[in-house]
Design a protein around this motif. Sequence first.
Motif, PDB file in Angstrom:
ATOM      1  N   ALA A   1       0.831  -1.204   0.000  1.00  0.00           N
ATOM      2  CA  ALA A   1       0.000   0.000   0.000  1.00  0.00           C
ATOM      3  C   ALA A   1       0.868   1.257   0.000  1.00  0.00           C
ATOM      4  N   PHE A   2       1.976   1.209   0.736  1.00  0.00           N
ATOM      5  CA  PHE A   2       2.894   2.332   0.772  1.00  0.00           C
ATOM      6  C   PHE A   2       3.504   2.580  -0.606  1.00  0.00           C
ATOM      7  N   ALA A   3       3.930   1.510  -1.272  1.00  0.00           N
ATOM      8  CA  ALA A   3       4.511   1.641  -2.606  1.00  0.00           C
ATOM      9  C   ALA A   3       3.509   2.272  -3.570  1.00  0.00           C
ATOM     10  N   GLN A   4       2.253   1.859  -3.488  1.00  0.00           N
ATOM     11  CA  GLN A   4       1.231   2.434  -4.360  1.00  0.00           C
ATOM     12  C   GLN A   4       1.017   3.909  -4.055  1.00  0.00           C
ATOM     13  N   TYR A   5       1.036   4.266  -2.778  1.00  0.00           N
ATOM     14  CA  TYR A   5       0.818   5.662  -2.389  1.00  0.00           C
ATOM     15  C   TYR A   5       1.962   6.546  -2.883  1.00  0.00           C
ATOM     16  N   VAL A   6       3.192   6.052  -2.774  1.00  0.00           N
ATOM     17  CA  VAL A   6       4.352   6.805  -3.251  1.00  0.00           C
ATOM     18  C   VAL A   6       4.199   7.126  -4.738  1.00  0.00           C
ATOM     19  N   ALA A   7       3.731   6.154  -5.507  1.00  0.00           N
ATOM     20  CA  ALA A   7       3.670   6.293  -6.966  1.00  0.00           C
ATOM     21  C   ALA A   7       2.385   6.936  -7.470  1.00  0.00           C
ATOM     22  N   CYS A   8       1.379   7.056  -6.619  1.00  0.00           N
ATOM     23  CA  CYS A   8       0.073   7.565  -7.047  1.00  0.00           C
ATOM     24  C   CYS A   8       0.190   8.968  -7.645  1.00  0.00           C
ATOM     25  N   ASN A   9      -0.501   9.187  -8.762  1.00  0.00           N
ATOM     26  CA  ASN A   9      -0.478  10.486  -9.444  1.00  0.00           C
ATOM     27  C   ASN A   9      -1.475  11.485  -8.868  1.00  0.00           C
ATOM     28  N   ASN A  10      -2.358  11.015  -8.005  1.00  0.00           N
ATOM     29  CA  ASN A  10      -3.392  11.892  -7.444  1.00  0.00           C
ATOM     30  C   ASN A  10      -3.645  11.502  -5.987  1.00  0.00           C
ATOM     31  N   LYS A  11      -2.610  11.645  -5.163  1.00  0.00           N
ATOM     32  CA  LYS A  11      -2.686  11.219  -3.765  1.00  0.00           C
ATOM     33  C   LYS A  11      -3.812  11.926  -3.023  1.00  0.00           C
ATOM     34  N   GLN A  12      -4.553  11.148  -2.244  1.00  0.00           N
ATOM     35  CA  GLN A  12      -5.566  11.699  -1.364  1.00  0.00           C
ATOM     36  C   GLN A  12      -4.970  11.832   0.031  1.00  0.00           C
ATOM     37  N   GLN A  13      -5.671  12.527   0.905  1.00  0.00           N
ATOM     38  CA  GLN A  13      -5.169  12.707   2.262  1.00  0.00           C
ATOM     39  C   GLN A  13      -5.082  11.388   3.015  1.00  0.00           C
ATOM     40  N   ASP A  14      -6.004  10.468   2.696  1.00  0.00           N
ATOM     41  CA  ASP A  14      -6.082   9.233   3.481  1.00  0.00           C
ATOM     42  C   ASP A  14      -5.835   7.963   2.681  1.00  0.00           C
ATOM     43  N   ASP A  15      -5.405   8.098   1.405  1.00  0.00           N
ATOM     44  CA  ASP A  15      -5.141   6.888   0.610  1.00  0.00           C
ATOM     45  C   ASP A  15      -4.710   7.269  -0.792  1.00  0.00           C
TER      46      ASP A  15
ATOM     47  N   GLU B   1       8.203   4.754 -15.591  1.00  0.00           N
ATOM     48  CA  GLU B   1       7.008   5.599 -15.716  1.00  0.00           C
ATOM     49  C   GLU B   1       6.945   6.720 -14.682  1.00  0.00           C
ATOM     50  N   GLY B   2       7.255   6.415 -13.435  1.00  0.00           N
ATOM     51  CA  GLY B   2       7.155   7.410 -12.381  1.00  0.00           C
ATOM     52  C   GLY B   2       8.488   8.064 -12.081  1.00  0.00           C
ATOM     53  N   GLU B   3       8.568   8.677 -10.894  1.00  0.00           N
ATOM     54  CA  GLU B   3       9.796   9.329 -10.481  1.00  0.00           C
ATOM     55  C   GLU B   3      10.680   8.421  -9.625  1.00  0.00           C
ATOM     56  N   THR B   4      10.080   7.368  -9.071  1.00  0.00           N
ATOM     57  CA  THR B   4      10.781   6.573  -8.062  1.00  0.00           C
ATOM     58  C   THR B   4      10.798   5.092  -8.418  1.00  0.00           C
ATOM     59  N   LYS B   5      11.965   4.477  -8.272  1.00  0.00           N
ATOM     60  CA  LYS B   5      12.081   3.026  -8.370  1.00  0.00           C
ATOM     61  C   LYS B   5      11.973   2.452  -6.961  1.00  0.00           C
ATOM     62  N   MET B   6      11.283   1.328  -6.834  1.00  0.00           N
ATOM     63  CA  MET B   6      11.150   0.684  -5.529  1.00  0.00           C
ATOM     64  C   MET B   6      11.504  -0.793  -5.634  1.00  0.00           C
TER      65      MET B   6
END
Length: 255
Positions: free
Chosen positions: A45-59, A149-154
């Motif tokens: 879930a953390f990895a998805q949040y880091v990469a999300c293009n439209n982060k919400q406050q709670d997810d 695709e994103g800014e960060t490799k994990m």
Amino acid sequence: MLFKEVLGQEKLKELLMHSVREGRVPHAQLFLGPKGSANLALALAFAQYVACNNKQQDDSCGKCPSCLKHLKFVHPDLHFVFPVATTSNVKTKPISKNFLSEWRDLLDENPYFSVFDWLKHIGVDNKQGLISVEESAHVLKDLSLKPYEGETKMMLIWMPEKMNVQAANKLLKIIEEPPQKTLFLLVAESTENMLSTVLSRTQLIKVPRHSDEDLENYLTNRGVEQSKVKMISALVEGNINEALQLVDYVEDAEQ
């Protein structure tokens, strides 16, 4: 994986999201939790949040192109390493990439599975799963490339306590000084067999066992009969994987 799909651990969820929102994400984190805990689910879930293009406050938003790939565990900037062994299909020098399809299938089915479940899933017979020095060479190669695709490799390493000494030593320098925009997410059940030099290079995130209340609510929401919920909860000590297996056993026994 969305944070809302992870059972309980509300304080840890907020802590992890806050670190991303504030731009203070450690380059290497160790999600340490007992068997059947949310350590792997939280890391996903953390990895998805880091990469999300439209982060919400709670997810994470769960809808952007990045999230849609993470929900299927196929985002090209999220790399996986986990214990493997030779099988009837992979006979020499097995590495994680040989088993990505099976890995994704099991994650989709149950992100709380055990090492025993994983090795059984890939058809390993009476062998110990290991993370080998061959694997570490592929890690170095993958992380030498720019993000797709994103800014960060994990790099998510599941069960690093199964990493042999040669592999761990080979990864020490890159864990200490990773390339720019690179994160290591280690997910472990124990630090007993991990090199102290690896541990010293990670920020520890202790993931407690699930509370009885969370586990009982989880089982109830899955349609388990209330008469069984309390009994199962008392037996498994917060291990959600054992709880799910016990539910299946009890149901089978009553048929």
